[in-house]
Write an enzyme that holds these catalytic residues in place. Structure first.
Site, PDB file in Angstrom:
ATOM      1  N   GLU A   1      -4.119 -12.272   3.986  1.00  0.00           N
ATOM      2  CA  GLU A   1      -5.079 -11.339   4.604  1.00  0.00           C
ATOM      3  C   GLU A   1      -5.854 -12.028   5.723  1.00  0.00           C
ATOM      4  O   GLU A   1      -6.153 -11.422   6.755  1.00  0.00           O
ATOM      5  CB  GLU A   1      -6.019 -10.771   3.535  1.00  0.00           C
ATOM      6  CG  GLU A   1      -5.279  -9.818   2.598  1.00  0.00           C
ATOM      7  CD  GLU A   1      -6.167  -9.246   1.519  1.00  0.00           C
ATOM      8  OE1 GLU A   1      -6.685 -10.032   0.706  1.00  0.00           O
ATOM      9  OE2 GLU A   1      -6.342  -8.012   1.480  1.00  0.00           O
TER      10      GLU A   1
ATOM     11  N   GLU B   1      -1.566  -9.377  -5.606  1.00  0.00           N
ATOM     12  CA  GLU B   1      -2.705  -8.882  -6.399  1.00  0.00           C
ATOM     13  C   GLU B   1      -2.291  -7.906  -7.495  1.00  0.00           C
ATOM     14  O   GLU B   1      -2.908  -7.850  -8.559  1.00  0.00           O
ATOM     15  CB  GLU B   1      -3.734  -8.210  -5.478  1.00  0.00           C
ATOM     16  CG  GLU B   1      -4.516  -9.166  -4.587  1.00  0.00           C
ATOM     17  CD  GLU B   1      -3.767  -9.632  -3.350  1.00  0.00           C
ATOM     18  OE1 GLU B   1      -2.567  -9.284  -3.187  1.00  0.00           O
ATOM     19  OE2 GLU B   1      -4.372 -10.354  -2.540  1.00  0.00           O
TER      20      GLU B   1
END
Ligand code: NAD
Length: 703
Positions: free
Chosen positions: A106, A126
């Site tokens: 990210e 995740e």
């Protein structure tokens, strides 16, 4: 410890972050990065900024130890940091090699440019923790690699090699040589050519029929996600990226992330993640303990377990001397090993040449002399103390000094086995589960005199073998089988109370167990328990050891292997079919024993069977047989089909609330006909409930 270096090289600021082992972005590192970025931005000598990791990778992302603690949200949080990177007035370039995952990816996506080495492996994993990327991953990745590819990565959490994404705009440059040199060259070009700031947020997602595709994805994922809500939440976040302007999409991603953070499924998966890491730590065995080299292994016994154990070693490239009592038994064992590889050959996960290479690592023998050089010997002969005694006495006279002598016994006393040698410090239990080459669980059984370096060696070896090792003290059945015995007892009592095996199995399978206790018993073979009960009845004649399963065995119903047990099976099928004959046997048996059947609810079945596990687990932790409650969970999750989304029996009890569990146990203990000693809450459970605490808060009783 987090460190960060800032260096100006030919007009480019190089920020190198270092936080072993995976350069995670904990609070400290986030603070360091933010202030270094500010410094680089303010420095007139720097025209661009490069972010690069140390060691073998870019970053593994958020610091998992901060999850669920105020630190994970504390400023600067990851979103603040990424906003600063994206908003930097100078071009920021991510230089990526090795792992670039979760928050690490990210961050790279928030940079203006990305330079990748071929070694880069990117992922947004995740979902494996019941979450979704929460720092823009679901909004930026689809803008760079397309909705479909991003959705696949985000919903699966799988890692992808950079090479596969070479053709996408994810990477601006592919480095063929030194990564930093390539990044510096590129940075200077960006500055010289005035390419400016390329923000991923400004890219429009263009996908014809996006809505139809998303609906298709929802339907497909709904069908496979089972009880896990996160995969669908990932789709919703991506749908927001498609439909909404960037900032609105980011807001939606945050809402979904926060709601997933509070799901019991995510709590369970995060518990497991941490429990797996905790299991390798042994209280009184320092991490620095020197281990013994294990290069040559011997296995004694080529039966069910010895064969699987041999496969485990050769799969890891370790040569094995395999000892049997007769040529016939040896040939049978080797043929079984070869047969067990057929599945992998058929699936194409193994080719003939590799198989032959593996099999060539086995040296079959009938002579103990061949075991002289072994660094580790694993005994997997019949479960009989006299047989084990002869094996260990012989081994003691043959094995080289310092060799580790392990037994795979399921229930015999390791401390007694150790006395058959003059080197009890070298004796340990390695309790593999069947099939040993498949099952991930390994109970490492610590005897009273097992040396610390032998334990440390066993734990390191387990890692090499790809096993999930948990240390157990010596007791009847160790951690897992001791608990399953209580579970089976509770299930049997429910049959006596009025339930049928198929109802009990169905209720526990709805709870999430891979298999109910009666189907499991049919798979393992009813004759094992029958023999055990006969032995116990002879040893302790003042207790009634009889069980309706004895009647099934007397009728030749040994489970799947005889085509009938608690269920019946059609030729060649493992499909368990409820059998009126079994119902008749049960009804007759209840009558003989004086039980009046009543209606048993599914809720009562789950409560009794699972709380029986919990109560025994509490005793195991209190006695120090398990080092910590999460070790009990790991054993049950990996060896007995407990559902991951419930986190293991003791984590599940914590979630139910120990006050509630304790109250229920007391209620059952005082109900008519109940075995009060069995159901009385374990002292540790009662104490924690009284103190308003959880098992997770109890730090254990072992050394
Ligand atoms: P098995 O009967 O399939 O195999 C035992 C093998 O040992 C046979 O091939 C036999 O010929 C050989 N053997 C017997 N005495 C020997 C000796 N003196 N020297 C060399 N070989 C000898 O049994 P198994 O199921 O593989 O169980 C082996 C051990 O593993 C037992 O202690 C058992 O409790 C334990 N165990 C079994 C399981 C399971 O599910 N089967 C699981 C965990 C542990």
């Amino acid at each position: 410890m987090s460190t960060l270096s800032l260096e100006i090289r030919d007009g480019v600021a190089v920020l190198r972050f270092d936080n072993p082992p995976v350069n995670s972005f904990g609070l400290e590192m986030r603070g360091l990065l933010l202030s270094a970025l500010g410094g680089a931005e303010a420095d007139p000598a720097a025209g661009a900024v490069i972010l690069i990791g140390s060691g073998k990778g870019f970053s593994g992302g958020a610091d998992i130890r901060e999850f669920g603690t105020p630190k994970s949200y504390a400023e600067p949080n990851l979103l603040t940091l990424l906003r600063a990177i994206e908003g930097c007035s100078k071009p920021v370039i991510a230089a990526i090699e090795g792992i670039c995952m979760g928050g690490g990816l990210e961050m790279a996506l928030a940079c203006h440019y990305r330079v990748a080495a071929g070694s880069a492996r990117i992922a947004l994993p995740e979902v494996k923790l019941g979450l979704l990327p929460g720092a823009g991953g679901t909004q930026r990745l689809p803008r760079l690699i397309g909705v479909e590819a991003a959705l696949n990565m985000i919903v699966s959490g799988a890692a992808v090699g950079a090479e596969k994404l070479r053709a996408t705009p994810l990477f601006d440059v592919f480095s063929e040589g030194d990564l930093l040199t390539s990044a510096l060259d590129f940075a200077r070009t960006v500055v010289a050519e005035g390419r400016g700031l390329k923000r991923v947020r400004d890219i429009d997602i263009r996908m014809p029929n996006a809505e139809a595709y998303l609906q298709f994805a929802r339907n497909t994922i709904k069908a496979v996600a089972g009880p896990y809500p996160a995969p669908l939440a990932c789709v919703e976040a991506i749908a927001a990226a498609v439909r909404e302007p960037f900032d609105k999409g980011m807001k939606r991603e945050r809402e979904l992330f926060t709601s997933m953070m509070f799901t019991p499924e995510s709590a369970a998966l995060r518990h497991i993640f941490q429990a797996e890491r905790a299991a390798s730590h042994i209280g009184d065995v320092p991490e620095s303990t020197a281990t013994r080299a294990i290069d040559r292994v011997a296995v004694i016994g080529a039966g069910t377990m010895g064969g699987g154990i041999t496969m485990t070693f050769i799969n890891a490239g370790l040569p094995v001397v395999l000892l049997e009592t007769s040529q016939d038994a040896l040939d049978r064992g080797l043929a079984n090993i070869r047969r067990n590889y057929q599945g992998a050959l058929r699936k194409g996960t193994l080719d003939e040449a590799s198989l032959e290479k593996r099999l060539a690592l086995i040296t079959p023998t009938l002579r103990y002399e061949s075991l002289r050089d072994a660094d580790l010997v694993v005994e997997a002969v019949f479960e009989n103390m006299e047989v084990k005694k002869r094996v260990f006495e012989t081994l003691d006279g043959i094995a080289r000094p310092g060799a580790i002598l392990a037994t795979n016994t399921s229930a015999l006393n390791l401390d007694i086995i150790a006395t058959f040698t003059r080197r009890p410090q070298d004796v340990i239990g390695l309790h593999f589960f069947s099939p040993a080459n498949v099952m991930r669980l390994l109970e490492v059984v610590r005897g009273a005199r097992t040396a610390k370096d032998v334990l440390a060696t066993a734990m390191a070896l387990a890692k090499k073998l790809g096993k999930m090792a948990v240390v157990s003290g010596v007791c009847d059945g160790f951690i897992g089988n001791r608990m399953v015995a209580r579970y089976a007892e509770a299930a049997h009592d429910l049959v006596m109370a009025g339930a049928l095996p198929q109802q009990i199995d169905a209720a526990l399978q709805s709870f999430g167990m891979v298999m109910g206790p009666f189907r499991m018993s049919d798979l393992a073979g009813l004759d094992i328990g029958w023999a055990l009960r006969k032995r116990k009845a002879a040893e302790f004649p003042d207790r009634d050891w009889s069980n309706v399963a004895d009647v099934l065995c007397e009728a030749g119903r040994f489970g799947q292997k005889s085509g009938a047990g608690w269920y019946r099976y059609e030729e060649g099928s493992r499909n368990a079919i409820a059998d009126p004959e079994v119902t008749a046997i049960i009804e007759k048996y209840r009558g003989q024993k004086g039980f009046t059947p009543r209606t048993v609810s599914d809720e009562e079945i789950v409560e009794r069977c699972i709380y029986a596990l919990v109560n025994e687990g509490a005793r195991i932790v209190e006695e120090g047989i398990a080092q910590r409650s999460s070790d009990v969970d790991i054993v049950y999750l990996n060896g007995y089909g407990f559902p991951a989304y419930r986190g293991g029996p003791l984590f599940y009890a914590d979630q139910c609330g120990l006050i509630e569990v304790e109250r229920t146990l007391r209620r059952i203990a005082s109900s008519p006909g109940a075995d009060a000693a069995f159901w009385t809450p374990a002292p540790l459970l009662a104490r924690l409930a009284r103190e308003g605490k959880t098992f997770s808060e109890f730090k254990g009783s072992s050394p």
